[in-house]
Scaffold this motif. Structure first.
Motif, PDB file in Angstrom:
ATOM      1  N   TYR A 195     -20.821   8.593  31.941  1.00 12.33           N
ATOM      2  CA  TYR A 195     -22.211   8.173  31.597  1.00 12.33           C
ATOM      3  C   TYR A 195     -23.163   9.143  31.580  1.00 12.33           C
ATOM      4  O   TYR A 195     -23.249   9.901  32.664  1.00 12.33           O
ATOM      5  CB  TYR A 195     -22.908   6.926  32.716  1.00 12.33           C
ATOM      6  CG  TYR A 195     -24.048   6.533  32.661  1.00 12.33           C
ATOM      7  CD1 TYR A 195     -24.270   5.628  31.391  1.00 12.33           C
ATOM      8  CD2 TYR A 195     -24.955   6.521  33.645  1.00 12.33           C
ATOM      9  CE1 TYR A 195     -25.713   4.930  31.347  1.00 12.33           C
ATOM     10  CE2 TYR A 195     -26.417   5.922  33.388  1.00 12.33           C
ATOM     11  CZ  TYR A 195     -26.428   5.064  32.321  1.00 12.33           C
ATOM     12  OH  TYR A 195     -27.720   4.595  32.252  1.00 12.33           O
ATOM     13  N   PHE A 226     -17.608   0.007  25.255  1.00 10.83           N
ATOM     14  CA  PHE A 226     -17.933   1.164  26.106  1.00 10.83           C
ATOM     15  C   PHE A 226     -17.574   2.675  25.585  1.00 10.83           C
ATOM     16  O   PHE A 226     -17.523   3.529  26.469  1.00 10.83           O
ATOM     17  CB  PHE A 226     -16.733   1.062  27.435  1.00 10.83           C
ATOM     18  CG  PHE A 226     -17.258  -0.163  28.572  1.00 10.83           C
ATOM     19  CD1 PHE A 226     -18.290   0.039  29.182  1.00 10.83           C
ATOM     20  CD2 PHE A 226     -16.671  -1.308  28.155  1.00 10.83           C
ATOM     21  CE1 PHE A 226     -18.601  -0.799  30.338  1.00 10.83           C
ATOM     22  CE2 PHE A 226     -16.837  -2.363  29.001  1.00 10.83           C
ATOM     23  CZ  PHE A 226     -17.870  -2.253  30.163  1.00 10.83           C
ATOM     24  N   VAL A 231     -27.136   1.815  27.137  1.00 12.00           N
ATOM     25  CA  VAL A 231     -27.486   0.703  28.200  1.00 12.00           C
ATOM     26  C   VAL A 231     -28.915   0.280  28.094  1.00 12.00           C
ATOM     27  O   VAL A 231     -29.822   0.866  28.609  1.00 12.00           O
ATOM     28  CB  VAL A 231     -27.131   1.193  29.530  1.00 12.00           C
ATOM     29  CG1 VAL A 231     -27.228   0.308  30.772  1.00 12.00           C
ATOM     30  CG2 VAL A 231     -25.611   1.969  29.720  1.00 12.00           C
ATOM     31  N   PHE A 235     -27.415  -5.251  27.398  1.00 11.82           N
ATOM     32  CA  PHE A 235     -26.075  -4.783  27.658  1.00 11.82           C
ATOM     33  C   PHE A 235     -25.213  -5.890  28.482  1.00 11.82           C
ATOM     34  O   PHE A 235     -24.193  -6.337  27.694  1.00 11.82           O
ATOM     35  CB  PHE A 235     -26.244  -3.599  28.646  1.00 11.82           C
ATOM     36  CG  PHE A 235     -24.738  -3.035  29.034  1.00 11.82           C
ATOM     37  CD1 PHE A 235     -24.150  -1.878  28.162  1.00 11.82           C
ATOM     38  CD2 PHE A 235     -24.125  -3.433  30.092  1.00 11.82           C
ATOM     39  CE1 PHE A 235     -23.017  -1.479  28.539  1.00 11.82           C
ATOM     40  CE2 PHE A 235     -22.884  -2.845  30.401  1.00 11.82           C
ATOM     41  CZ  PHE A 235     -22.304  -1.993  29.524  1.00 11.82           C
ATOM     42  N   ALA A 236     -25.917  -6.352  29.341  1.00 18.82           N
ATOM     43  CA  ALA A 236     -25.294  -7.472  29.978  1.00 18.82           C
ATOM     44  C   ALA A 236     -24.746  -8.579  29.468  1.00 18.82           C
ATOM     45  O   ALA A 236     -23.572  -9.261  29.437  1.00 18.82           O
ATOM     46  CB  ALA A 236     -25.767  -7.889  31.532  1.00 18.82           C
ATOM     47  N   LEU A 239     -22.267  -7.695  26.760  1.00 19.12           N
ATOM     48  CA  LEU A 239     -20.898  -7.715  27.703  1.00 19.12           C
ATOM     49  C   LEU A 239     -20.270  -9.217  27.840  1.00 19.12           C
ATOM     50  O   LEU A 239     -19.183  -9.467  27.562  1.00 19.12           O
ATOM     51  CB  LEU A 239     -21.086  -7.073  28.746  1.00 19.12           C
ATOM     52  CG  LEU A 239     -19.667  -6.702  29.837  1.00 19.12           C
ATOM     53  CD1 LEU A 239     -18.540  -6.180  29.048  1.00 19.12           C
ATOM     54  CD2 LEU A 239     -20.140  -5.937  31.002  1.00 19.12           C
ATOM     55  N   ALA A 268     -19.833 -10.158  34.209  1.00 11.56           N
ATOM     56  CA  ALA A 268     -20.394  -9.313  33.344  1.00 11.56           C
ATOM     57  C   ALA A 268     -21.736  -8.779  33.798  1.00 11.56           C
ATOM     58  O   ALA A 268     -22.226  -7.480  33.843  1.00 11.56           O
ATOM     59  CB  ALA A 268     -21.170 -10.219  31.864  1.00 11.56           C
ATOM     60  N   TYR A 269     -22.455  -9.491  34.645  1.00 12.70           N
ATOM     61  CA  TYR A 269     -23.717  -9.255  35.136  1.00 12.70           C
ATOM     62  C   TYR A 269     -23.342  -8.645  36.464  1.00 12.70           C
ATOM     63  O   TYR A 269     -24.045  -7.592  36.903  1.00 12.70           O
ATOM     64  CB  TYR A 269     -24.609 -10.597  35.647  1.00 12.70           C
ATOM     65  CG  TYR A 269     -25.233 -10.964  34.185  1.00 12.70           C
ATOM     66  CD1 TYR A 269     -26.459 -10.277  33.631  1.00 12.70           C
ATOM     67  CD2 TYR A 269     -24.513 -12.161  33.459  1.00 12.70           C
ATOM     68  CE1 TYR A 269     -27.166 -10.763  32.533  1.00 12.70           C
ATOM     69  CE2 TYR A 269     -25.164 -12.552  32.369  1.00 12.70           C
ATOM     70  CZ  TYR A 269     -26.318 -12.039  31.782  1.00 12.70           C
ATOM     71  OH  TYR A 269     -26.805 -12.425  30.743  1.00 12.70           O
ATOM     72  N   THR A 272     -22.507  -4.776  35.439  1.00 14.16           N
ATOM     73  CA  THR A 272     -23.466  -4.125  35.031  1.00 14.16           C
ATOM     74  C   THR A 272     -24.352  -3.563  36.130  1.00 14.16           C
ATOM     75  O   THR A 272     -24.528  -2.452  36.186  1.00 14.16           O
ATOM     76  CB  THR A 272     -24.435  -4.855  34.069  1.00 14.16           C
ATOM     77  OG1 THR A 272     -23.426  -5.294  32.876  1.00 14.16           O
ATOM     78  CG2 THR A 272     -25.415  -4.108  33.608  1.00 14.16           C
ATOM     79  N   GLU A 273     -24.472  -4.684  37.193  1.00 12.57           N
ATOM     80  CA  GLU A 273     -25.328  -4.155  38.359  1.00 12.57           C
ATOM     81  C   GLU A 273     -24.636  -3.128  39.082  1.00 12.57           C
ATOM     82  O   GLU A 273     -25.145  -1.847  39.583  1.00 12.57           O
ATOM     83  CB  GLU A 273     -25.587  -5.335  39.331  1.00 12.57           C
ATOM     84  CG  GLU A 273     -26.454  -4.752  40.423  1.00 12.57           C
ATOM     85  CD  GLU A 273     -26.599  -6.239  41.250  1.00 12.57           C
ATOM     86  OE1 GLU A 273     -27.422  -5.955  42.234  1.00 12.57           O
ATOM     87  OE2 GLU A 273     -26.428  -7.283  40.886  1.00 12.57           O
ATOM     88  N   PHE A 276     -24.331   0.601  37.027  1.00 14.24           N
ATOM     89  CA  PHE A 276     -25.479   1.320  36.899  1.00 14.24           C
ATOM     90  C   PHE A 276     -26.454   1.630  38.069  1.00 14.24           C
ATOM     91  O   PHE A 276     -27.158   2.612  38.204  1.00 14.24           O
ATOM     92  CB  PHE A 276     -26.222   0.754  35.683  1.00 14.24           C
ATOM     93  CG  PHE A 276     -25.216   0.819  34.354  1.00 14.24           C
ATOM     94  CD1 PHE A 276     -24.960   1.988  34.136  1.00 14.24           C
ATOM     95  CD2 PHE A 276     -24.927  -0.338  33.701  1.00 14.24           C
ATOM     96  CE1 PHE A 276     -24.133   2.060  33.048  1.00 14.24           C
ATOM     97  CE2 PHE A 276     -24.148  -0.346  32.880  1.00 14.24           C
ATOM     98  CZ  PHE A 276     -23.827   1.049  32.459  1.00 14.24           C
TER      99      PHE A 276
END
Length: 280
Positions: A195, A226, A231, A235-236, A239, A268-269, A272-273, A276
């Motif tokens: 990233y 990916f 981002v 994004f979420a 995904l 997915a959520y 993502t959390e 990142f």
């Protein structure tokens, strides 16, 4: 279950000598947490307990890769600063395996060898491109996780797991089960990314879904997602749509399909959390 005898060794070379010189039908255990439930010893004449083999318990940070002895318990992986820093998805998965008592006994090699679709380490190792080292009658081998899960050779044991650790690498693991603690995964997801934080761009990455098939699922479309991905606020959601598509392709018609189709949105959520927050 037929009668059998259990023996243990303190050195790997003694295990390999036993493998090569006995005609008995061998079953190996390490943590042994699934041994009775899976009837693994039904036809065994000799059960070889690997839990006391010190050669199989270690975590080595070699800079560009981590080497983990197959007999390393999940409790050690979860607590390891090296794993937390360089393979955080594995530390997260290890910390959610069963109960405290299970984590103290269950080993990463045993989790791989058991091959349960719900095994927490499996999607993580797939996402991290881990190499599985084995040894047995035909000498040492290097296998991918997928090759290992298709079945080891007779009297072959897992000895080491090798995980590459490139620069700017981050990873995360999330799962959903029937309970928040001490739960078996009904669906899990792991991702490993490189990233660029200042530009908020994923340079490259890989994701794997667990508890949806015999082996972790790594669809090509998910890998493309990916790669060179910005981002942003979408994004979420994007995904989640891709994960739902994967679930539809994999298990349409199964009784679990409606549940997993809905549950995968939460993964997915959560992923993502986790990813990142780790990259801030």
């Amino acid at each position: 279950m037929s009668g059998y005898r259990i023996t243990g060794f303190l050195r790997l070379r003694d295990v390999l000598q036993e493998i090569r010189h006995t005609c008995a039908k061998i079953v190996f255990i390490s943590g042994g947490t699934d041994f009775i439930n899976n009837n693994a010893g039904r036809n065994a004449e000799l059960v070889v307990d690997l839990s006391q083999v010190a050669d199989l318990r270690y975590i080595k940070n070699l800079g560009t890769e981590i080497r983990i002895g197959a007999g390393t318990p999940f409790a050690c992986l979860a607590a390891s600063p090296v794993i937390q820093e360089k393979a955080s998805a594995l530390a997260q998965a290890a910390g959610r395996v069963g109960s405290v008592q299970i984590r103290n006994r269950a080993t990463i090699g045993g989790n791989i060898a058991s091959g349960s679709p719900a095994g927490d380490s499996l999607p993580v190792l797939a996402a991290l491109d881990a190499i599985i080292q084995t040894d047995g009658l035909n000498g040492p081998r290097q296998l991918t996780l997928a090759e290992t899960l298709l079945g080891l050779e007779e009297k072959e044991i897992i000895t080491e797991i090798v995980i590459p650790t490139p620069p700017e690498h981050r990873s995360a693991f999330v799962k959903i089960g029937s309970r928040s603690q001490v739960t078996i995964a009904k669906l899990s997801l792991a991702a490993s990314i490189t990233y660029h934080s200042s530009e908020k761009v994923i340079i490259a990455g890989k994701a794997a879904m667990g508890a949806i098939g015999r082996v972790p699922v790594c669809p090509f479309a998910l890998q493309q997602f990916f790669s060179q991905r910005v981002v942003d606020e979408y994004f979420a959601d994007d995904l989640a749509k891709l994960l739902i598509q994967t679930v539809d392709e994999m298990i349409t018609g199964r009784a679990s399909h409606p549940y997993k189709r809905a549950a995968v949105k939460g993964l997915a959520y959560d992923l993502t959390e986790a990813l990142f927050n780790a990259c801030k």
